[in-house]
Motif scaffolding. Sequence first.
Motif, mmCIF file in Angstrom:
data_model
loop_
_atom_site.group_PDB
_atom_site.id
_atom_site.type_symbol
_atom_site.label_atom_id
_atom_site.label_comp_id
_atom_site.label_asym_id
_atom_site.label_seq_id
_atom_site.Cartn_x
_atom_site.Cartn_y
_atom_site.Cartn_z
ATOM 1 N N GLU A 299 0.790 -1.234 0.000
ATOM 2 C CA GLU A 299 0.000 0.000 0.000
ATOM 3 C C GLU A 299 0.824 1.287 0.000
ATOM 4 O O GLU A 299 0.591 2.185 -0.808
ATOM 5 C CB GLU A 299 -0.957 -0.010 1.203
ATOM 6 N N THR A 300 1.804 1.416 0.896
ATOM 7 C CA THR A 300 2.516 2.694 0.973
ATOM 8 C C THR A 300 3.368 2.945 -0.273
ATOM 9 O O THR A 300 3.447 4.074 -0.764
ATOM 10 C CB THR A 300 3.387 2.765 2.234
ATOM 11 N N SER A 359 4.743 12.848 2.296
ATOM 12 C CA SER A 359 4.754 12.254 3.646
ATOM 13 C C SER A 359 3.665 11.199 3.754
ATOM 14 O O SER A 359 2.655 11.377 4.444
ATOM 15 C CB SER A 359 4.566 13.332 4.723
ATOM 16 N N VAL A 360 3.861 10.075 3.063
ATOM 17 C CA VAL A 360 2.785 9.108 2.864
ATOM 18 C C VAL A 360 2.183 8.613 4.177
ATOM 19 O O VAL A 360 0.986 8.343 4.263
ATOM 20 C CB VAL A 360 3.288 7.930 1.992
ATOM 21 N N LEU A 361 2.991 8.504 5.248
ATOM 22 C CA LEU A 361 2.470 8.206 6.589
ATOM 23 C C LEU A 361 2.802 9.405 7.466
ATOM 24 O O LEU A 361 3.817 9.422 8.167
ATOM 25 C CB LEU A 361 3.097 6.932 7.157
ATOM 26 N N LEU A 390 6.055 12.565 11.610
ATOM 27 C CA LEU A 390 7.074 12.540 10.560
ATOM 28 C C LEU A 390 6.941 13.712 9.601
ATOM 29 O O LEU A 390 7.942 14.239 9.106
ATOM 30 C CB LEU A 390 7.001 11.220 9.793
ATOM 31 N N VAL A 391 5.712 14.128 9.317
ATOM 32 C CA VAL A 391 5.514 15.227 8.387
ATOM 33 C C VAL A 391 6.180 16.502 8.890
ATOM 34 O O VAL A 391 6.599 17.356 8.098
ATOM 35 C CB VAL A 391 4.010 15.460 8.130
ATOM 36 N N LEU A 475 -4.135 7.648 8.747
ATOM 37 C CA LEU A 475 -3.023 6.715 8.714
ATOM 38 C C LEU A 475 -2.064 7.116 7.601
ATOM 39 O O LEU A 475 -0.843 7.132 7.782
ATOM 40 C CB LEU A 475 -3.530 5.291 8.471
ATOM 41 N N GLY A 476 -2.615 7.446 6.441
ATOM 42 C CA GLY A 476 -1.788 7.857 5.310
ATOM 43 C C GLY A 476 -2.363 9.066 4.610
ATOM 44 O O GLY A 476 -3.484 9.504 4.885
ATOM 45 N N ASN A 477 -1.570 9.641 3.716
ATOM 46 C CA ASN A 477 -2.053 10.675 2.804
ATOM 47 C C ASN A 477 -2.475 9.984 1.520
ATOM 48 O O ASN A 477 -1.635 9.458 0.784
ATOM 49 C CB ASN A 477 -0.959 11.700 2.528
#
Length: 489
Positions: A299-300, A359-361, A390-391, A475-477
């Motif tokens: 997925e990521t 920043s996928v997560l 993290l972002v 959870l994700g972008n």
Amino acid sequence: MLLVLLLGLLLLTLALRARSSQGSRGKLPPGPTPLPLLGNLLQLGSSKMDQRLMELSRRYGPVFTVHLGPRPAVVLSGSAALREALLLQGDAFSGRGAMPTFERFTRGNGIAFSNGPRWHTLRTFTMGALKDMGLGTRSIEERIQEEAAALCKELGQNRDAPFNPQQLLCNAVSNVICAVVFGQRYGYEDPDFKTLLDLLNDNFKLMSSQWGQMYNMFPSVMDWVPGPHQRIFHNFELLRAFIYDQIWKHQKSRKPREPRDFIDCFLDQIDKEKQDPWSHFYMDTLVMTTHNLFFGGTETTSTTLRYGLLILLKYPEVTKKAHEEIDRVVGRDRAPRLDDRENLPYTNAVLHEIQRLISVLPMGLPRATTQDTHFRGYFLPKGTHVIPLLVSAHRDSIQFKDPQCFDPTNFLDDKGAFRPNKAFMPFAPGKRMCLGASLARMEIFLFLTTILQRFKLCPMEKPEDIDLTPQCTGLGNVPPAYELRVLAR
């Protein structure tokens, strides 16, 4: 609907009110004053939480406390605080924090959401097994190159017609991890595998939605509330059934001590430890660890590729420069190799900048302290929930110029050579770093450079009109849905 839900939450949870005393929580960092039971929900909302946490960090500093419902969580914001906690005090921050959307399914099993001795044992075993299966070697590079060629063949069959690349990218990325875990790949027209990938995409989107965020804050209440979040667990059960079926097929065809893939390796270990009552190797652990690898390995990375193509559509001048560099260094007569990376500084910078910008997560996966911990003058008791934002590292204006904008020169020096940046941390640093980080780096480079080598990307609207705003953030972008055309170069 959400207002009604909030009122319902307040009424339902008042009867269950149970607040821990400040003393039992230790001297946690300051933060916004929480409401009983609702915590800081009104300040955080249930969407774009990463942006709200960034705003709070400007007021309270790089380490602060928020309440996700009744549960306090310490937020680490900025590259300095993240590196200090996750690297310099890595052992203390190596626990996995609670994430109810996953916990209801995993029950603390598998490699991603276990803790303590089980996590250490599973991580050591899995790293060894993946290495034995070729991860990090030339063989896995060749496997990605083969899949990149298959993907480009599928892309070329669209005959210049507009299409959504989501399914093809997801299938290609998933086939790489499937070869390692299941010992096989799946055709792009396989209807059953298409359905399976739809389940993965649906869950990633749902867990990134307001419903998923609300569930993680109020699981005991949301269990009884109808809504799209209930589909997460139905999807999980279908994924579990698929994995069980794969394991059953392996049990019938395997030769003990002659493993073909990760499942065979794990089944060998189950046989080896079947007399040990304390063994962590049994069927449920295999199912959950396989799911973690399958979900995490699909997925990521596929989301990063999908977002990456959208960014390249928006910035055609960047894409043109990458085309020219790839033509000059690789040409069009052979497939790109990992060895080419050092000779493709601009393209490499583009791929890093894509990962930084999206920043996928954005909030990583939650951490927890494994022991009583002193951090920057505060006392965090064992088990403190920690959010590694993290972002915030990727939006650090000291580390990156104009961090809200896409600019590959963030990763280039004055001479045009690639320049790494310690604030770049898409996989979260430290002992809980994503097991598949090295695989993801290889896939992002080889898939995107191969696509750029073979195709011209054509947007369906003016580049300046392309909106990069995530469809949802949690959870994700999750990137917005889009179509493009590809033309053979």
